[in-house]
Scaffold this motif. Sequence first.
Motif, PDB file in Angstrom:
ATOM      1  N   TRP A  58       0.959  -1.133   0.013  1.00  0.00           N
ATOM      2  CA  TRP A  58       0.012   0.083  -0.020  1.00  0.00           C
ATOM      3  C   TRP A  58       0.928   1.362   0.062  1.00  0.00           C
ATOM      4  N   SER A  59       0.279   2.420  -0.620  1.00  0.00           N
ATOM      5  CA  SER A  59       1.154   3.416  -0.640  1.00  0.00           C
ATOM      6  C   SER A  59       1.319   4.054   0.972  1.00  0.00           C
ATOM      7  N   SER A  60       0.394   4.071   1.810  1.00  0.00           N
ATOM      8  CA  SER A  60       0.573   4.465   3.159  1.00  0.00           C
ATOM      9  C   SER A  60      -0.247   3.665   4.096  1.00  0.00           C
ATOM     10  N   LEU A  61      -0.188   3.893   5.184  1.00  0.00           N
ATOM     11  CA  LEU A  61      -0.862   3.294   6.511  1.00  0.00           C
ATOM     12  C   LEU A  61      -2.169   4.123   6.527  1.00  0.00           C
ATOM     13  N   ASP A  62      -2.364   5.198   6.353  1.00  0.00           N
ATOM     14  CA  ASP A  62      -3.593   5.920   6.141  1.00  0.00           C
ATOM     15  C   ASP A  62      -4.419   5.351   5.146  1.00  0.00           C
ATOM     16  N   VAL A  63      -3.723   4.805   4.075  1.00  0.00           N
ATOM     17  CA  VAL A  63      -4.815   4.220   2.913  1.00  0.00           C
ATOM     18  C   VAL A  63      -5.212   2.848   3.361  1.00  0.00           C
ATOM     19  N   ILE A  64      -4.306   2.112   4.183  1.00  0.00           N
ATOM     20  CA  ILE A  64      -4.912   0.780   4.826  1.00  0.00           C
ATOM     21  C   ILE A  64      -6.139   1.204   5.592  1.00  0.00           C
ATOM     22  N   GLY A  65      -6.033   2.069   6.391  1.00  0.00           N
ATOM     23  CA  GLY A  65      -7.258   2.477   7.051  1.00  0.00           C
ATOM     24  C   GLY A  65      -8.523   2.628   6.370  1.00  0.00           C
ATOM     25  N   SER A  66      -8.435   2.931   5.283  1.00  0.00           N
ATOM     26  CA  SER A  66      -9.794   3.150   4.348  1.00  0.00           C
ATOM     27  C   SER A  66     -10.146   1.835   4.165  1.00  0.00           C
ATOM     28  N   PHE A  67      -9.153   1.085   3.993  1.00  0.00           N
ATOM     29  CA  PHE A  67      -9.621  -0.408   3.641  1.00  0.00           C
ATOM     30  C   PHE A  67     -10.034  -1.083   4.779  1.00  0.00           C
ATOM     31  N   ALA A  68      -9.102  -1.051   5.844  1.00  0.00           N
ATOM     32  CA  ALA A  68      -9.200  -1.746   6.798  1.00  0.00           C
ATOM     33  C   ALA A  68     -10.337  -1.448   8.037  1.00  0.00           C
ATOM     34  N   GLY A  69     -10.262  -0.032   8.110  1.00  0.00           N
ATOM     35  CA  GLY A  69     -11.186   0.600   9.110  1.00  0.00           C
ATOM     36  C   GLY A  69     -10.172   1.017  10.287  1.00  0.00           C
ATOM     37  N   ALA A  70     -10.805   1.345  11.446  1.00  0.00           N
ATOM     38  CA  ALA A  70     -10.089   2.103  12.539  1.00  0.00           C
ATOM     39  C   ALA A  70      -8.872   1.196  13.165  1.00  0.00           C
ATOM     40  N   ASP A  71      -9.213   0.050  13.203  1.00  0.00           N
ATOM     41  CA  ASP A  71      -8.263  -0.864  13.856  1.00  0.00           C
ATOM     42  C   ASP A  71      -7.364  -1.599  12.701  1.00  0.00           C
ATOM     43  N   VAL A  72      -6.238  -1.052  12.260  1.00  0.00           N
ATOM     44  CA  VAL A  72      -5.685  -1.397  11.022  1.00  0.00           C
ATOM     45  C   VAL A  72      -4.881  -2.704  11.210  1.00  0.00           C
ATOM     46  N   THR A  73      -4.766  -3.166  12.332  1.00  0.00           N
ATOM     47  CA  THR A  73      -4.155  -4.509  12.697  1.00  0.00           C
ATOM     48  C   THR A  73      -5.165  -5.461  12.676  1.00  0.00           C
ATOM     49  N   ALA A  74      -6.376  -5.486  12.466  1.00  0.00           N
ATOM     50  CA  ALA A  74      -7.471  -6.299  12.490  1.00  0.00           C
ATOM     51  C   ALA A  74      -7.408  -6.816  11.100  1.00  0.00           C
ATOM     52  N   ALA A  75      -7.241  -8.344  11.224  1.00  0.00           N
ATOM     53  CA  ALA A  75      -7.560  -9.094   9.628  1.00  0.00           C
ATOM     54  C   ALA A  75      -9.006  -8.799   9.258  1.00  0.00           C
ATOM     55  N   ASN A  76      -8.948  -8.725   7.834  1.00  0.00           N
ATOM     56  CA  ASN A  76     -10.534  -8.863   7.302  1.00  0.00           C
ATOM     57  C   ASN A  76     -10.603 -10.191   6.561  1.00  0.00           C
ATOM     58  N   VAL A  77     -11.437 -10.813   7.319  1.00  0.00           N
ATOM     59  CA  VAL A  77     -11.542 -12.371   6.841  1.00  0.00           C
ATOM     60  C   VAL A  77     -12.748 -12.816   6.513  1.00  0.00           C
TER      61      VAL A  77
END
Length: 102
Positions: A58-77
């Motif tokens: 990903w380009s940044s951790l902020d971008v990951i937040g837009s995909f993963a939600g507030a807890d970026v460490t939570a896996a989306n399964v």
Amino acid sequence: MIARIWRASATADNAARYREHFTSAVLPELRTVDGFLDAVLLERDRGTDVEIQVITRWSSLDVIGSFAGADVTAANVAPDAVAVLTEFDSTVTHHTVTAESN
């Protein structure tokens, strides 16, 4: 650039089912997210099962937040994935990419 890494395992038959889920459902969804760069699905035969590792970049951790939600460490399964996995990590790790080959 940030690498997001997740691990799971499945039987050999179900690893093939997860691979199909990844290519037909996960990748198309990821490609819609601005800032998603690429993904790799890795498999390692362990005799009794198959270890699965997914690395997305990903380009940044902020971008990951837009995909993963507030807890970026939570896996989306997704439920379809849960159904074919024998075990999976509920969290992911994030690593800053500091060097790569082109």
